[in-house]
Motif scaffolding. Structure first.
Motif, PDB file in Angstrom:
ATOM      1  N   MET A 100     -50.677  14.017  54.269  1.00  0.00           N
ATOM      2  CA  MET A 100     -50.284  12.830  55.012  1.00  0.00           C
ATOM      3  C   MET A 100     -48.905  12.966  55.643  1.00  0.00           C
ATOM      4  SD  MET A 100     -51.554   9.799  52.433  1.00  0.00           S
ATOM      5  CE  MET A 100     -51.188   8.516  53.633  1.00  0.00           C
ATOM      6  N   VAL A 101     -48.001  13.670  54.964  1.00  0.00           N
ATOM      7  CA  VAL A 101     -46.629  13.742  55.463  1.00  0.00           C
ATOM      8  C   VAL A 101     -46.569  14.579  56.736  1.00  0.00           C
ATOM      9  CG1 VAL A 101     -45.570  13.398  53.217  1.00  0.00           C
ATOM     10  CG2 VAL A 101     -46.145  15.714  53.949  1.00  0.00           C
ATOM     11  N   PRO A 102     -45.708  14.221  57.676  1.00  0.00           N
ATOM     12  CA  PRO A 102     -45.591  14.989  58.917  1.00  0.00           C
ATOM     13  C   PRO A 102     -44.824  16.294  58.699  1.00  0.00           C
ATOM     14  CG  PRO A 102     -44.029  13.178  58.911  1.00  0.00           C
ATOM     15  CD  PRO A 102     -44.862  13.018  57.675  1.00  0.00           C
ATOM     16  N   GLY A 103     -45.023  17.221  59.647  1.00  0.00           N
ATOM     17  CA  GLY A 103     -44.236  18.443  59.646  1.00  0.00           C
ATOM     18  C   GLY A 103     -45.034  19.723  59.581  1.00  0.00           C
ATOM     19  N   TRP A 104     -46.286  19.656  59.127  1.00  0.00           N
ATOM     20  CA  TRP A 104     -47.098  20.862  59.012  1.00  0.00           C
ATOM     21  C   TRP A 104     -48.214  20.920  60.045  1.00  0.00           C
ATOM     22  CZ3 TRP A 104     -52.366  20.608  58.077  1.00  0.00           C
ATOM     23  CH2 TRP A 104     -52.867  19.357  57.696  1.00  0.00           C
ATOM     24  N   GLN A 105     -48.539  19.799  60.649  1.00  0.00           N
ATOM     25  CA  GLN A 105     -49.735  19.712  61.483  1.00  0.00           C
ATOM     26  C   GLN A 105     -49.627  20.539  62.760  1.00  0.00           C
ATOM     27  OE1 GLN A 105     -48.031  17.113  60.233  1.00  0.00           O
ATOM     28  NE2 GLN A 105     -49.425  15.778  59.096  1.00  0.00           N
ATOM     29  N   SER A 129     -48.214  23.404  63.445  1.00  0.00           N
ATOM     30  CA  SER A 129     -48.532  24.819  63.263  1.00  0.00           C
ATOM     31  C   SER A 129     -49.996  25.033  62.940  1.00  0.00           C
ATOM     32  CB  SER A 129     -47.655  25.420  62.166  1.00  0.00           C
ATOM     33  OG  SER A 129     -47.900  24.784  60.921  1.00  0.00           O
ATOM     34  N   ALA A 130     -50.661  24.000  62.408  1.00  0.00           N
ATOM     35  CA  ALA A 130     -52.090  24.091  62.114  1.00  0.00           C
ATOM     36  C   ALA A 130     -52.950  23.770  63.333  1.00  0.00           C
ATOM     37  CB  ALA A 130     -52.455  23.133  60.976  1.00  0.00           C
ATOM     38  N   GLY A 131     -52.332  23.272  64.390  1.00  0.00           N
ATOM     39  CA  GLY A 131     -53.064  22.976  65.608  1.00  0.00           C
ATOM     40  C   GLY A 131     -53.831  21.678  65.583  1.00  0.00           C
ATOM     41  N   ILE A 132     -53.371  20.720  64.765  1.00  0.00           N
ATOM     42  CA  ILE A 132     -54.013  19.407  64.722  1.00  0.00           C
ATOM     43  C   ILE A 132     -52.948  18.347  64.947  1.00  0.00           C
ATOM     44  CG2 ILE A 132     -55.832  20.209  63.178  1.00  0.00           C
ATOM     45  CD1 ILE A 132     -54.412  18.697  60.897  1.00  0.00           C
ATOM     46  N   PRO A 133     -53.341  17.148  65.381  1.00  0.00           N
ATOM     47  CA  PRO A 133     -52.336  16.108  65.625  1.00  0.00           C
ATOM     48  C   PRO A 133     -51.748  15.573  64.330  1.00  0.00           C
ATOM     49  CG  PRO A 133     -54.531  15.236  65.972  1.00  0.00           C
ATOM     50  CD  PRO A 133     -54.696  16.715  65.761  1.00  0.00           C
ATOM     51  N   GLN A 134     -50.539  15.093  64.412  1.00  0.00           N
ATOM     52  CA  GLN A 134     -49.895  14.502  63.241  1.00  0.00           C
ATOM     53  C   GLN A 134     -50.670  13.295  62.735  1.00  0.00           C
ATOM     54  OE1 GLN A 134     -45.507  14.531  63.160  1.00  0.00           O
ATOM     55  NE2 GLN A 134     -45.649  12.334  62.803  1.00  0.00           N
TER      56      GLN A 134
END
Length: 298
Positions: A154-159, A161-166
């Protein structure tokens, strides 16, 4: 090891050995019963490096919202097969259940476990449409260690680099979880987690930016004190960024409260239904149910 921390995070001390064994068996028995007659797909490899798998239950002809559920077990036990007991209840409301595995400690380090769970969420977002999942309506959830892992999606910051929206995760049901793992450096759990102060901080969702999605942070009436404090603290931290509800389920302990999701009229199920309903588009929205909440709420 610090005795006061060990006591605060000792979930097994809150129930008898017989109760613990009975509830663990009930997870699997009720999960098997729940999925016995549901349409689904089992054993999908979602992460090639780890070969971890997920199951999807409650598929239909329409695009269905998703409950992405992560099992607990203090990061070292249980599996996706123990975590589908809510699937028939959700299927009756037109919701699919995604239950995932992840590598268990101590063979798998906690940062890698977090990576795997995020990889599972990424797989569902990218590929769920092929299984008639509505990937714009994903709610995550879990119990105990599973609540921690769900929170890390749920937390922002990794999405990015994974190619998905926050905004890939639209809400969370976090049950009896730990969200600041720094105390575990001084608890018995570190015998299998091998955390340092630095690594514990890195995998603590409570210490990062709060998500902008609604959350129900729930716990049982009978919890170890550390779990109560962590749920209260997370609610206080996250309620400034989005709607956060703190819900205490009476008469339940750390282990059996999760099974309330197998009961469609339980307070916990109604909280989950409300989260799912909140993701509905204006043209297909269904009336939301009022969710009674015990405890503080924003």
């Amino acid at each position: 090891m610090r005795p006061e921390i060990a006591e605060a995070y000792d979930t097994r001390a809150t129930v008898s050995g017989t109760t613990f064994d009975d509830v663990m068996a009930e997870y699997r028995r009720r999960s098997d019963t729940a999925v016995a007659h549901l349409a689904g797909v089992e054993g999908i490899v979602y992460d090639r490096p780890s070969a971890q798998r997920l199951d999807i239950w409650g598929l239909g002809d329409d695009a269905r919202p998703v409950f992405f559920v992560v099992h607990g077990g203090y990061w070292r036990m249980l599996s996706r097969q123990d975590t589908a007991f809510m699937a028939d209840v959700l299927a009756a409301r037109g919701v699919a259940t995604v239950a995932i595995d992840y590598g268990l400690a101590p063979a798998t380090a906690l940062p890698e476990i977090v990576r795997q769970v995020r990889s599972a969420l990424t797989w569902i977002y990218r590929n769920g449409g092929e299984h008639r999942l509505d990937t714009d309506r994903i709610i995550v959830g879990g119990s105990s260690a599973g609540a921690h892992l769900a929170a890390t999606t749920m937390v922002p910051g990794w999405q990015e680099s994974a190619g998905i929206p926050q905004s890939a995760v639209r809400g969370g049901l976090l049950l009896s979880g730990l969200y600041d793992l720094r105390p575990l450096v001084h608890a018995p759990a570190n015998e299998w987690l091998y955390l340092t102060n630095e690594s514990a901080r890195a995998v603590s969702p409570a210490l990062g930016t709060a998500p902008s999605t609604p959350t129900v942070i729930a716990l049982a009436e009978r919890e170890a004190s550390g779990f109560v404090q962590q749920s209260t603290d997370l609610h206080q931290r996250w309620s400034d960024a989005a709607d956060s509800r703190l819900l205490t389920v009476p008469g339940r302990n750390h282990f059996d409260v999760f099974l309330d999701l197998a009961e469609p009229t339980s307070e916990l199920s109604r909280a989950l239904f409300s989260l799912i309903d909140s993701t509905a588009r204006t043209d297909d929205a269904v009336p939301t149910q009022t969710v009674p909440v015990t405890g503080a709420h924003s």
